[in-house]
Design a protein around this motif. Structure first.
Motif, PDB file in Angstrom:
ATOM      1  N   ARG A  16      43.440  30.474  34.506  1.00 18.52           N
ATOM      2  CA  ARG A  16      43.888  31.255  35.653  1.00 18.52           C
ATOM      3  C   ARG A  16      43.891  32.708  35.201  1.00 18.52           C
ATOM      4  O   ARG A  16      44.389  33.016  34.110  1.00 18.52           O
ATOM      5  CB  ARG A  16      45.285  30.830  36.109  1.00 18.52           C
ATOM      6  CG  ARG A  16      45.281  29.413  36.635  1.00 18.52           C
ATOM      7  CD  ARG A  16      46.540  28.979  37.344  1.00 18.52           C
ATOM      8  NE  ARG A  16      47.772  29.417  36.738  1.00 18.52           N
ATOM      9  CZ  ARG A  16      48.927  29.539  37.384  1.00 18.52           C
ATOM     10  NH1 ARG A  16      48.995  29.254  38.681  1.00 18.52           N
ATOM     11  NH2 ARG A  16      50.025  29.911  36.764  1.00 18.52           N
ATOM     12  N   THR A  17      43.312  33.583  36.027  1.00 17.47           N
ATOM     13  CA  THR A  17      43.201  34.994  35.682  1.00 17.47           C
ATOM     14  C   THR A  17      43.708  35.849  36.827  1.00 17.47           C
ATOM     15  O   THR A  17      43.357  35.617  37.982  1.00 17.47           O
ATOM     16  CB  THR A  17      41.724  35.362  35.381  1.00 17.47           C
ATOM     17  OG1 THR A  17      41.237  34.509  34.338  1.00 17.47           O
ATOM     18  CG2 THR A  17      41.594  36.811  34.956  1.00 17.47           C
ATOM     19  N   TRP A  18      44.534  36.825  36.475  1.00 16.39           N
ATOM     20  CA  TRP A  18      44.981  37.844  37.417  1.00 16.39           C
ATOM     21  C   TRP A  18      44.398  39.160  36.924  1.00 16.39           C
ATOM     22  O   TRP A  18      44.930  39.773  36.000  1.00 16.39           O
ATOM     23  CB  TRP A  18      46.512  37.919  37.451  1.00 16.39           C
ATOM     24  CG  TRP A  18      47.166  36.675  37.949  1.00 16.39           C
ATOM     25  CD1 TRP A  18      47.551  36.426  39.236  1.00 16.39           C
ATOM     26  CD2 TRP A  18      47.538  35.517  37.196  1.00 16.39           C
ATOM     27  NE1 TRP A  18      48.136  35.181  39.320  1.00 16.39           N
ATOM     28  CE2 TRP A  18      48.135  34.599  38.086  1.00 16.39           C
ATOM     29  CE3 TRP A  18      47.419  35.153  35.850  1.00 16.39           C
ATOM     30  CZ2 TRP A  18      48.617  33.363  37.675  1.00 16.39           C
ATOM     31  CZ3 TRP A  18      47.888  33.918  35.446  1.00 16.39           C
ATOM     32  CH2 TRP A  18      48.479  33.035  36.345  1.00 16.39           C
ATOM     33  N   ASN A  19      43.269  39.581  37.485  1.00 16.52           N
ATOM     34  CA  ASN A  19      42.593  40.802  37.053  1.00 16.52           C
ATOM     35  C   ASN A  19      43.204  41.980  37.813  1.00 16.52           C
ATOM     36  O   ASN A  19      43.038  42.097  39.017  1.00 16.52           O
ATOM     37  CB  ASN A  19      41.090  40.680  37.322  1.00 16.52           C
ATOM     38  CG  ASN A  19      40.293  41.656  36.503  1.00 16.52           C
ATOM     39  OD1 ASN A  19      40.641  41.956  35.382  1.00 16.52           O
ATOM     40  ND2 ASN A  19      39.212  42.138  37.071  1.00 16.52           N
ATOM     41  N   TYR A  32      38.239  46.134  32.199  1.00 20.66           N
ATOM     42  CA  TYR A  32      38.953  45.081  32.924  1.00 20.66           C
ATOM     43  C   TYR A  32      40.271  44.845  32.200  1.00 20.66           C
ATOM     44  O   TYR A  32      40.303  44.790  30.969  1.00 20.66           O
ATOM     45  CB  TYR A  32      38.156  43.768  32.911  1.00 20.66           C
ATOM     46  CG  TYR A  32      36.769  43.905  33.467  1.00 20.66           C
ATOM     47  CD1 TYR A  32      36.515  43.629  34.802  1.00 20.66           C
ATOM     48  CD2 TYR A  32      35.714  44.323  32.666  1.00 20.66           C
ATOM     49  CE1 TYR A  32      35.244  43.751  35.325  1.00 20.66           C
ATOM     50  CE2 TYR A  32      34.432  44.458  33.185  1.00 20.66           C
ATOM     51  CZ  TYR A  32      34.209  44.177  34.510  1.00 20.66           C
ATOM     52  OH  TYR A  32      32.950  44.305  35.027  1.00 20.66           O
ATOM     53  N   TRP A  73      45.610  36.454  31.641  1.00 19.61           N
ATOM     54  CA  TRP A  73      44.799  35.232  31.595  1.00 19.61           C
ATOM     55  C   TRP A  73      45.675  34.120  31.044  1.00 19.61           C
ATOM     56  O   TRP A  73      46.511  34.350  30.163  1.00 19.61           O
ATOM     57  CB  TRP A  73      43.603  35.473  30.695  1.00 19.61           C
ATOM     58  CG  TRP A  73      42.731  34.300  30.376  1.00 19.61           C
ATOM     59  CD1 TRP A  73      41.649  33.868  31.071  1.00 19.61           C
ATOM     60  CD2 TRP A  73      42.833  33.429  29.237  1.00 19.61           C
ATOM     61  NE1 TRP A  73      41.072  32.787  30.439  1.00 19.61           N
ATOM     62  CE2 TRP A  73      41.785  32.500  29.322  1.00 19.61           C
ATOM     63  CE3 TRP A  73      43.720  33.348  28.159  1.00 19.61           C
ATOM     64  CZ2 TRP A  73      41.591  31.506  28.367  1.00 19.61           C
ATOM     65  CZ3 TRP A  73      43.529  32.359  27.212  1.00 19.61           C
ATOM     66  CH2 TRP A  73      42.470  31.453  27.322  1.00 19.61           C
ATOM     67  N   GLU A  79      45.337  38.397  43.537  1.00 21.56           N
ATOM     68  CA  GLU A  79      44.967  36.992  43.703  1.00 21.56           C
ATOM     69  C   GLU A  79      44.559  36.372  42.371  1.00 21.56           C
ATOM     70  O   GLU A  79      43.907  37.008  41.557  1.00 21.56           O
ATOM     71  CB  GLU A  79      43.812  36.867  44.695  1.00 21.56           C
ATOM     72  CG  GLU A  79      44.234  37.153  46.117  1.00 21.56           C
ATOM     73  CD  GLU A  79      43.143  36.812  47.109  1.00 21.56           C
ATOM     74  OE1 GLU A  79      42.398  35.850  46.859  1.00 21.56           O
ATOM     75  OE2 GLU A  79      43.062  37.522  48.113  1.00 21.56           O
ATOM     76  N   VAL A  80      44.932  35.130  42.204  1.00 23.94           N
ATOM     77  CA  VAL A  80      44.573  34.407  40.992  1.00 23.94           C
ATOM     78  C   VAL A  80      43.155  33.855  41.135  1.00 23.94           C
ATOM     79  O   VAL A  80      42.761  33.385  42.199  1.00 23.94           O
ATOM     80  CB  VAL A  80      45.585  33.279  40.695  1.00 23.94           C
ATOM     81  CG1 VAL A  80      45.572  32.221  41.769  1.00 23.94           C
ATOM     82  CG2 VAL A  80      45.314  32.659  39.327  1.00 23.94           C
ATOM     83  N   GLU A  81      42.389  33.945  40.041  1.00 22.42           N
ATOM     84  CA  GLU A  81      41.061  33.337  39.969  1.00 22.42           C
ATOM     85  C   GLU A  81      41.196  32.114  39.071  1.00 22.42           C
ATOM     86  O   GLU A  81      41.792  32.196  38.007  1.00 22.42           O
ATOM     87  CB  GLU A  81      40.056  34.314  39.357  1.00 22.42           C
ATOM     88  CG  GLU A  81      39.891  35.597  40.140  1.00 22.42           C
ATOM     89  CD  GLU A  81      39.072  36.639  39.377  1.00 22.42           C
ATOM     90  OE1 GLU A  81      38.283  36.255  38.484  1.00 22.42           O
ATOM     91  OE2 GLU A  81      39.248  37.825  39.670  1.00 22.42           O
ATOM     92  N   GLU A  82      40.630  30.986  39.510  1.00 18.97           N
ATOM     93  CA  GLU A  82      40.696  29.769  38.706  1.00 18.97           C
ATOM     94  C   GLU A  82      39.307  29.433  38.190  1.00 18.97           C
ATOM     95  O   GLU A  82      38.323  29.594  38.906  1.00 18.97           O
ATOM     96  CB  GLU A  82      41.299  28.637  39.530  1.00 18.97           C
ATOM     97  CG  GLU A  82      42.720  28.988  39.954  1.00 18.97           C
ATOM     98  CD  GLU A  82      43.508  27.815  40.478  1.00 18.97           C
ATOM     99  OE1 GLU A  82      43.165  26.669  40.154  1.00 18.97           O
ATOM    100  OE2 GLU A  82      44.478  28.075  41.186  1.00 18.97           O
ATOM    101  N   ASP A  83      39.238  28.988  36.930  1.00 12.89           N
ATOM    102  CA  ASP A  83      37.953  28.744  36.283  1.00 12.89           C
ATOM    103  C   ASP A  83      38.165  27.774  35.122  1.00 12.89           C
ATOM    104  O   ASP A  83      39.267  27.292  34.888  1.00 12.89           O
ATOM    105  CB  ASP A  83      37.381  30.077  35.784  1.00 12.89           C
ATOM    106  CG  ASP A  83      35.880  30.064  35.585  1.00 12.89           C
ATOM    107  OD1 ASP A  83      35.227  29.041  35.891  1.00 12.89           O
ATOM    108  OD2 ASP A  83      35.344  31.084  35.111  1.00 12.89           O
ATOM    109  N   GLU A 116      39.766  46.858  37.414  1.00 13.84           N
ATOM    110  CA  GLU A 116      38.335  46.690  37.155  1.00 13.84           C
ATOM    111  C   GLU A 116      37.666  47.993  37.549  1.00 13.84           C
ATOM    112  O   GLU A 116      37.592  48.336  38.719  1.00 13.84           O
ATOM    113  CB  GLU A 116      37.788  45.534  37.985  1.00 13.84           C
ATOM    114  CG  GLU A 116      36.331  45.236  37.727  1.00 13.84           C
ATOM    115  CD  GLU A 116      35.859  43.998  38.468  1.00 13.84           C
ATOM    116  OE1 GLU A 116      34.645  43.935  38.737  1.00 13.84           O
ATOM    117  OE2 GLU A 116      36.685  43.108  38.790  1.00 13.84           O
TER     118      GLU A 116
END
Length: 113
Positions: A32-35, A43, A47, A13-17, A38
Protein backbone atom coordinates in the motif's frame (compact mmCIF):
# COMPACT_ATOMS: atom_id res chain seq x y z
CA UNK A 1 -1.13 27.04 -1.43
CA UNK A 2 1.92 27.18 0.80
CA UNK A 3 5.25 25.59 -0.15
CA UNK A 4 5.49 24.27 3.42
CA UNK A 5 4.18 20.75 3.90
CA UNK A 6 3.66 19.90 7.57
CA UNK A 7 1.85 16.59 7.72
CA UNK A 8 0.35 13.75 5.76
CA UNK A 9 -2.99 14.74 4.33
CA UNK A 10 -5.83 12.26 4.86
CA UNK A 11 -7.11 12.99 1.35
CA UNK A 12 -4.18 11.14 -0.31
CA UNK A 13 -5.53 8.02 -1.98
CA UNK A 14 -3.89 4.71 -1.28
CA UNK A 15 -2.45 2.71 -4.19
CA UNK A 16 -2.46 -1.07 -3.81
CA UNK A 17 0.06 -3.30 -5.57
CA UNK A 18 2.31 -6.34 -5.22
CA UNK A 19 5.71 -7.38 -6.54
CA UNK A 20 5.65 -9.04 -9.98
CA UNK A 21 4.96 -12.78 -9.59
CA UNK A 22 8.33 -13.65 -11.16
CA UNK A 23 10.18 -11.80 -8.37
CA UNK A 24 8.38 -13.40 -5.42
CA UNK A 25 10.55 -15.85 -3.47
CA UNK A 26 7.98 -16.73 -0.81
CA UNK A 27 4.66 -15.59 0.61
CA UNK A 28 2.09 -13.29 -0.98
CA UNK A 29 3.24 -9.76 -0.12
CA UNK A 30 0.96 -6.84 -0.92
CA UNK A 31 1.87 -3.15 -0.93
CA UNK A 32 0.00 0.00 0.00
CA UNK A 33 1.45 3.36 -1.02
CA UNK A 34 0.43 6.89 -0.14
CA UNK A 35 2.40 9.08 -2.58
CA UNK A 36 2.34 12.60 -1.12
CA UNK A 37 4.58 14.40 -3.59
CA UNK A 38 5.44 13.77 -7.22
CA UNK A 39 7.37 16.45 -9.04
CA UNK A 40 10.34 16.66 -11.43
CA UNK A 41 11.52 13.08 -10.79
CA UNK A 42 11.03 13.33 -7.03
CA UNK A 43 8.54 11.10 -5.19
CA UNK A 44 7.88 10.91 -1.46
CA UNK A 45 5.31 9.35 0.78
CA UNK A 46 4.58 6.27 2.84
CA UNK A 47 4.82 2.64 1.71
CA UNK A 48 3.68 -0.47 3.55
CA UNK A 49 4.12 -4.18 2.81
CA UNK A 50 2.65 -7.31 4.31
CA UNK A 51 4.97 -10.28 4.98
CA UNK A 52 6.68 -11.96 2.05
CA UNK A 53 10.04 -12.20 0.30
CA UNK A 54 10.91 -10.94 -3.21
CA UNK A 55 13.86 -9.95 -5.39
CA UNK A 56 14.60 -6.22 -5.77
CA UNK A 57 16.60 -4.20 -8.28
CA UNK A 58 16.91 -0.41 -8.13
CA UNK A 59 17.34 2.03 -11.03
CA UNK A 60 16.66 5.05 -8.83
CA UNK A 61 18.01 6.55 -5.60
CA UNK A 62 15.81 6.07 -2.51
CA UNK A 63 16.03 7.24 1.09
CA UNK A 64 13.91 5.18 3.51
CA UNK A 65 12.98 5.57 7.17
CA UNK A 66 11.27 2.60 8.82
CA UNK A 67 8.22 3.61 10.85
CA UNK A 68 7.12 0.16 12.01
CA UNK A 69 7.60 -3.54 11.40
CA UNK A 70 10.56 -5.81 10.76
CA UNK A 71 12.27 -6.52 7.44
CA UNK A 72 15.56 -7.90 6.18
CA UNK A 73 17.21 -6.62 3.01
CA UNK A 74 19.88 -8.89 1.56
CA UNK A 75 22.33 -7.56 -1.02
CA UNK A 76 23.68 -9.46 -4.03
CA UNK A 77 26.69 -10.63 -1.97
CA UNK A 78 24.43 -12.17 0.69
CA UNK A 79 24.94 -9.52 3.38
CA UNK A 80 21.77 -9.11 5.44
CA UNK A 81 20.54 -5.81 6.88
CA UNK A 82 17.87 -6.02 9.60
CA UNK A 83 15.45 -3.11 9.56
CA UNK A 84 13.17 -2.03 12.39
CA UNK A 85 11.36 1.13 13.49
CA UNK A 86 13.75 4.10 13.59
CA UNK A 87 16.22 2.72 11.03
CA UNK A 88 17.09 4.85 7.98
CA UNK A 89 19.00 3.81 4.88
CA UNK A 90 19.69 4.63 1.23
CA UNK A 91 19.27 2.31 -1.75
CA UNK A 92 21.37 3.51 -4.70
CA UNK A 93 20.89 2.86 -8.41
CA UNK A 94 22.28 -0.56 -9.28
CA UNK A 95 21.45 -2.14 -5.91
CA UNK A 96 20.01 -5.63 -6.23
CA UNK A 97 19.14 -8.35 -3.77
CA UNK A 98 15.97 -9.23 -1.89
CA UNK A 99 13.50 -7.71 0.55
CA UNK A 100 12.04 -10.02 3.18
CA UNK A 101 9.19 -8.55 5.24
CA UNK A 102 9.04 -10.53 8.48
CA UNK A 103 6.38 -8.33 10.12
CA UNK A 104 4.24 -5.83 8.17
CA UNK A 105 6.61 -2.93 7.50
CA UNK A 106 5.80 0.73 6.94
CA UNK A 107 8.37 3.25 5.73
CA UNK A 108 8.64 6.86 4.68
CA UNK A 109 10.45 7.24 1.37
CA UNK A 110 11.99 9.83 -0.89
CA UNK A 111 12.85 8.63 -4.40
CA UNK A 112 14.87 10.54 -6.98
CA UNK A 113 14.79 9.22 -10.55
Amino acid sequence: MSDLFLRVLPSVEVEEDAPPAGRVISGSPTFRTWNHEERDGLYCGIWESTPGHWRISYDEWEFCHILSGHSVITDADGTEYELKAGDSFILRPGFSGSWNVIETTRKEYVIRT
